[in-house]
Design a protein around this motif. Structure first.
Motif, PDB file in Angstrom:
ATOM      1  N   HIS A  38       0.837  -1.206   0.000  1.00 15.51           N
ATOM      2  CA  HIS A  38       0.000   0.000   0.000  1.00 15.51           C
ATOM      3  C   HIS A  38       0.877   1.263   0.000  1.00 15.51           C
ATOM      4  N   PHE A  39       2.061   1.152   0.566  1.00 12.21           N
ATOM      5  CA  PHE A  39       2.956   2.308   0.697  1.00 12.21           C
ATOM      6  C   PHE A  39       4.039   2.339  -0.385  1.00 12.21           C
ATOM      7  N   LEU A  40       4.012   1.370  -1.290  1.00 15.40           N
ATOM      8  CA  LEU A  40       5.061   1.261  -2.318  1.00 15.40           C
ATOM      9  C   LEU A  40       4.434   1.352  -3.704  1.00 15.40           C
ATOM     10  N   VAL A  99      12.150  -0.262   3.498  1.00 12.65           N
ATOM     11  CA  VAL A  99      10.975  -1.076   3.823  1.00 12.65           C
ATOM     12  C   VAL A  99      11.257  -1.867   5.084  1.00 12.65           C
ATOM     13  N   ILE A 100      10.436  -1.633   6.104  1.00 12.14           N
ATOM     14  CA  ILE A 100      10.423  -2.559   7.229  1.00 12.14           C
ATOM     15  C   ILE A 100       9.239  -3.460   6.926  1.00 12.14           C
ATOM     16  N   GLY A 101       9.544  -4.682   6.555  1.00  8.83           N
ATOM     17  CA  GLY A 101       8.505  -5.586   6.044  1.00  8.83           C
ATOM     18  C   GLY A 101       7.706  -6.223   7.155  1.00  8.83           C
ATOM     19  N   GLY A 107       6.805   1.957  13.551  1.00  9.97           N
ATOM     20  CA  GLY A 107       6.529   3.004  14.540  1.00  9.97           C
ATOM     21  C   GLY A 107       7.281   2.858  15.853  1.00  9.97           C
ATOM     22  N   LYS A 108       8.361   2.097  15.836  1.00  9.12           N
ATOM     23  CA  LYS A 108       9.112   1.890  17.088  1.00  9.12           C
ATOM     24  C   LYS A 108      10.551   2.382  16.997  1.00  9.12           C
ATOM     25  N   GLY A 109      10.825   3.155  15.972  1.00  9.97           N
ATOM     26  CA  GLY A 109      12.153   3.778  15.889  1.00  9.97           C
ATOM     27  C   GLY A 109      13.194   2.979  15.111  1.00  9.97           C
ATOM     28  N   TYR A 110      12.827   1.796  14.613  1.00  5.82           N
ATOM     29  CA  TYR A 110      13.820   0.980  13.889  1.00  5.82           C
ATOM     30  C   TYR A 110      14.192   1.633  12.553  1.00  5.82           C
ATOM     31  N   GLY A 111      13.166   2.151  11.861  1.00  6.55           N
ATOM     32  CA  GLY A 111      13.425   2.775  10.561  1.00  6.55           C
ATOM     33  C   GLY A 111      14.300   4.010  10.715  1.00  6.55           C
ATOM     34  N   SER A 133      14.133  11.226  -1.418  1.00  6.48           N
ATOM     35  CA  SER A 133      13.257  10.083  -1.236  1.00  6.48           C
ATOM     36  C   SER A 133      11.865  10.440  -1.742  1.00  6.48           C
ATOM     37  N   GLU A 134      11.146   9.458  -2.243  1.00  9.81           N
ATOM     38  CA  GLU A 134       9.806   9.715  -2.782  1.00  9.81           C
ATOM     39  C   GLU A 134       8.779   8.966  -1.946  1.00  9.81           C
ATOM     40  N   VAL A 135       7.756   9.685  -1.508  1.00 12.01           N
ATOM     41  CA  VAL A 135       6.792   9.099  -0.561  1.00 12.01           C
ATOM     42  C   VAL A 135       5.376   9.410  -1.041  1.00 12.01           C
ATOM     43  N   TYR A 138      -0.058   9.854   1.539  1.00 14.06           N
ATOM     44  CA  TYR A 138      -0.755   9.335   2.739  1.00 14.06           C
ATOM     45  C   TYR A 138       0.158   8.515   3.651  1.00 14.06           C
ATOM     46  N   ASN A 139       1.400   8.357   3.275  1.00 15.54           N
ATOM     47  CA  ASN A 139       2.308   7.539   4.093  1.00 15.54           C
ATOM     48  C   ASN A 139       2.898   8.389   5.225  1.00 15.54           C
ATOM     49  N   GLU A 140       2.032   8.628   6.216  1.00 20.17           N
ATOM     50  CA  GLU A 140       2.425   9.581   7.279  1.00 20.17           C
ATOM     51  C   GLU A 140       3.598   9.080   8.104  1.00 20.17           C
ATOM     52  N   LEU A 143       6.684   9.869   6.100  1.00 18.68           N
ATOM     53  CA  LEU A 143       6.968  11.311   6.141  1.00 18.68           C
ATOM     54  C   LEU A 143       7.557  11.678   7.499  1.00 18.68           C
ATOM     55  N   ALA A 144       6.976  11.092   8.569  1.00 16.21           N
ATOM     56  CA  ALA A 144       7.445  11.422   9.928  1.00 16.21           C
ATOM     57  C   ALA A 144       8.873  10.926  10.150  1.00 16.21           C
ATOM     58  N   PHE A 145       9.150   9.705   9.707  1.00 14.47           N
ATOM     59  CA  PHE A 145      10.503   9.194   9.984  1.00 14.47           C
ATOM     60  C   PHE A 145      11.532   9.910   9.128  1.00 14.47           C
TER      61      PHE A 145
HETATM   62  C1  LIG Z   1       8.342   3.898   6.567  1.00 14.17           C
HETATM   63  C2  LIG Z   1       9.118   3.006   7.533  1.00 14.17           C
HETATM   64  C3  LIG Z   1      10.439   2.582   6.903  1.00 14.17           C
HETATM   65  C4  LIG Z   1       9.425   3.845   8.790  1.00 14.17           C
HETATM   66  O1  LIG Z   1      10.095   3.031   9.716  1.00 14.17           O
HETATM   67  P1  LIG Z   1       9.530   2.945  11.211  1.00 14.17           P
HETATM   68  O2  LIG Z   1      10.445   2.141  12.002  1.00 14.17           O
HETATM   69  O3  LIG Z   1       8.108   2.516  11.169  1.00 14.17           O
HETATM   70  O4  LIG Z   1       9.604   4.485  11.626  1.00 14.17           O
HETATM   71  P2  LIG Z   1       9.988   5.092  13.037  1.00 14.17           P
HETATM   72  O5  LIG Z   1       9.271   4.356  14.102  1.00 14.17           O
HETATM   73  O6  LIG Z   1      11.459   5.181  13.135  1.00 14.17           O
HETATM   74  O7  LIG Z   1       9.450   6.567  12.895  1.00 14.17           O
HETATM   75  C5  LIG Z   1       8.109   6.741  12.561  1.00 14.17           C
HETATM   76  C6  LIG Z   1       7.579   8.015  13.183  1.00 14.17           C
HETATM   77  O8  LIG Z   1       6.282   8.210  12.685  1.00 14.17           O
HETATM   78  C7  LIG Z   1       5.371   8.249  13.743  1.00 14.17           C
HETATM   79  N1  LIG Z   1       4.190   7.554  13.273  1.00 14.17           N
HETATM   80  C8  LIG Z   1       3.881   6.263  13.379  1.00 14.17           C
HETATM   81  N2  LIG Z   1       2.692   6.027  12.817  1.00 14.17           N
HETATM   82  C9  LIG Z   1       2.268   7.202  12.332  1.00 14.17           C
HETATM   83  C10 LIG Z   1       1.121   7.616  11.653  1.00 14.17           C
HETATM   84  N3  LIG Z   1       0.156   6.748  11.334  1.00 14.17           N
HETATM   85  N4  LIG Z   1       1.027   8.904  11.322  1.00 14.17           N
HETATM   86  C11 LIG Z   1       1.995   9.798  11.626  1.00 14.17           C
HETATM   87  N5  LIG Z   1       3.113   9.457  12.278  1.00 14.17           N
HETATM   88  C12 LIG Z   1       3.228   8.186  12.627  1.00 14.17           C
HETATM   89  C13 LIG Z   1       6.019   7.529  14.876  1.00 14.17           C
HETATM   90  O9  LIG Z   1       5.442   7.945  16.069  1.00 14.17           O
HETATM   91  C14 LIG Z   1       7.459   7.911  14.686  1.00 14.17           C
HETATM   92  O10 LIG Z   1       7.734   9.190  15.184  1.00 14.17           O
HETATM   93  P3  LIG Z   1       8.197   9.400  16.716  1.00 14.17           P
HETATM   94  O11 LIG Z   1       9.360   8.492  16.948  1.00 14.17           O
HETATM   95  O12 LIG Z   1       8.566  10.839  16.760  1.00 14.17           O
HETATM   96  O13 LIG Z   1       7.072   9.039  17.573  1.00 14.17           O
HETATM   97  C15 LIG Z   1       8.290   1.748   7.932  1.00 14.17           C
HETATM   98  O14 LIG Z   1       7.175   2.126   8.692  1.00 14.17           O
HETATM   99  C16 LIG Z   1       7.876   0.943   6.739  1.00 14.17           C
HETATM  100  O15 LIG Z   1       8.686   0.255   6.156  1.00 14.17           O
HETATM  101  N6  LIG Z   1       6.591   1.006   6.344  1.00 14.17           N
HETATM  102  C17 LIG Z   1       6.056   0.224   5.245  1.00 14.17           C
HETATM  103  C18 LIG Z   1       6.727   0.468   3.897  1.00 14.17           C
HETATM  104  C19 LIG Z   1       6.977   1.924   3.639  1.00 14.17           C
HETATM  105  O16 LIG Z   1       6.145   2.766   3.899  1.00 14.17           O
HETATM  106  N7  LIG Z   1       8.161   2.222   3.101  1.00 14.17           N
HETATM  107  C20 LIG Z   1       8.549   3.569   2.773  1.00 14.17           C
HETATM  108  C21 LIG Z   1       8.073   3.909   1.417  1.00 14.17           C
HETATM  109  S1  LIG Z   1       8.425   5.620   1.038  1.00 14.17           S
END
Ligand SMILES: CC(C)(COP(=O)(O)OP(=O)(O)OC[C@H]1O[C@@H](n2cnc3c(N)ncnc32)[C@H](O)[C@@H]1OP(=O)(O)O)[C@@H](O)C(=O)NCCC(=O)NCCS
Length: 196
Positions: A38-40, A99-101, A107-111, A133-135, A138-140, A143-145
């Motif tokens: 959904h995010f890719l 991608v964190i698969g 949402g736990k800081g790994y990315g 990077s291209e996002v 809706y991939n909030e 965007l946040a990370f």
């Molecule tokens: C995008 C991705 C790599 C980010 O890695 P992650 O480990 O989830 O991100 P983090 O936890 O390090 O940081 C995410 C931040 O967004 C916040 N967040 C989490 N869910 C959120 C949401 N629904 N809306 C807004 N912010 C959100 C978190 O709180 C965190 O911020 P904080 O540490 O200040 O609280 C990972 O979620 C992922 O692989 N997702 C699926 C595939 C994808 O989207 N890939 C990127 C394509 S561009």
């Protein structure tokens, strides 16, 4: 030696290491999971052969990309992949993707940590100047990370992606080394990360 023990970069939560053949089944699983795709840009089913071909082309040594596996430092479990592509050493730019698969790790800081380690490599070793990077808009979480790692929105491509029956903008984010340096100082000291 087990491949999981290969450490290219180590943070407080993650280890980044080169890809290995045994990663293929999990990568295939993630790249077919609609919660992830959904995010890719991916839309089509990914066969084992597709994934193996991706692995074979992306695991060869080359200077125009760096692709790494993200491993949970605690459990040694493979949780994702992250990379820099189209590295242009003349202009000092490259594109990044992550991608964190395993969605239990979202949402736990790994990315954030994995991206910080990748940026450190890009800026302090490869002498790059700007990463982008291209996002999908809706991939909030993405965007946040990205923002946490110092990226800022640079442009938007209107109605660029057709996903889930609608068109969505694509956000282009970039981070310059000069802006990233302070973010890294703070992040690495707070998380007690020492690369060398
Ligand atoms: C995008 C991705 C790599 C980010 O890695 P992650 O480990 O989830 O991100 P983090 O936890 O390090 O940081 C995410 C931040 O967004 C916040 N967040 C989490 N869910 C959120 C949401 N629904 N809306 C807004 N912010 C959100 C978190 O709180 C965190 O911020 P904080 O540490 O200040 O609280 C990972 O979620 C992922 O692989 N997702 C699926 C595939 C994808 O989207 N890939 C990127 C394509 S561009």
């Amino acid at each position: 030696m087990k491949n999981q023990e290969i450490i290219f970069r180590k943070g407080s939560k993650v280890i980044l290491r080169p890809l290995q053949e045994s990663d293929i089944p999990l990568f295939q699983k993630w790249m077919n999971n609609p919660k992830v795709t959904h995010f890719l840009a991916n839309v089509f089913p990914i066969t084992f052969i597709d994934e193996k071909n991706w692995y074979e082309s992306n695991s060869k040594s080359t200077k125009d990309r760096v692709i790494l596996a993200i491993v949970d430092r605690k459990t040694k479990k493979l949780i994702g992949t992250m990379g820099m592509h189209n590295i242009d050493y003349i202009s000092g730019v490259a594109t990044t993707g992550s991608v964190i698969g395993d969605e239990r790790y979202w949402g736990k800081g790994y990315g954030t940590e994995a991206k910080m380690l990748l940026l450190e490599l890009a800026f302090n070793e490869l002498n790059l100047r700007k990463l982008y990077s291209e996002v999908i808009v809706y991939n909030e979480r993405s965007l946040a990370f990205s923002n946490k790692c110092g990226y800022k929105e640079e442009a938007r491509l209107k109605d660029h992606h057709y996903k889930s029956g609608q068109y969505h903008d694509q956000v282009i984010l970039s981070v310059f080394r000069s802006d990233w340096q302070d973010v890294w100082e703070k992040y690495s000291s707070e998380n007690k990360i020492k690369i060398r």
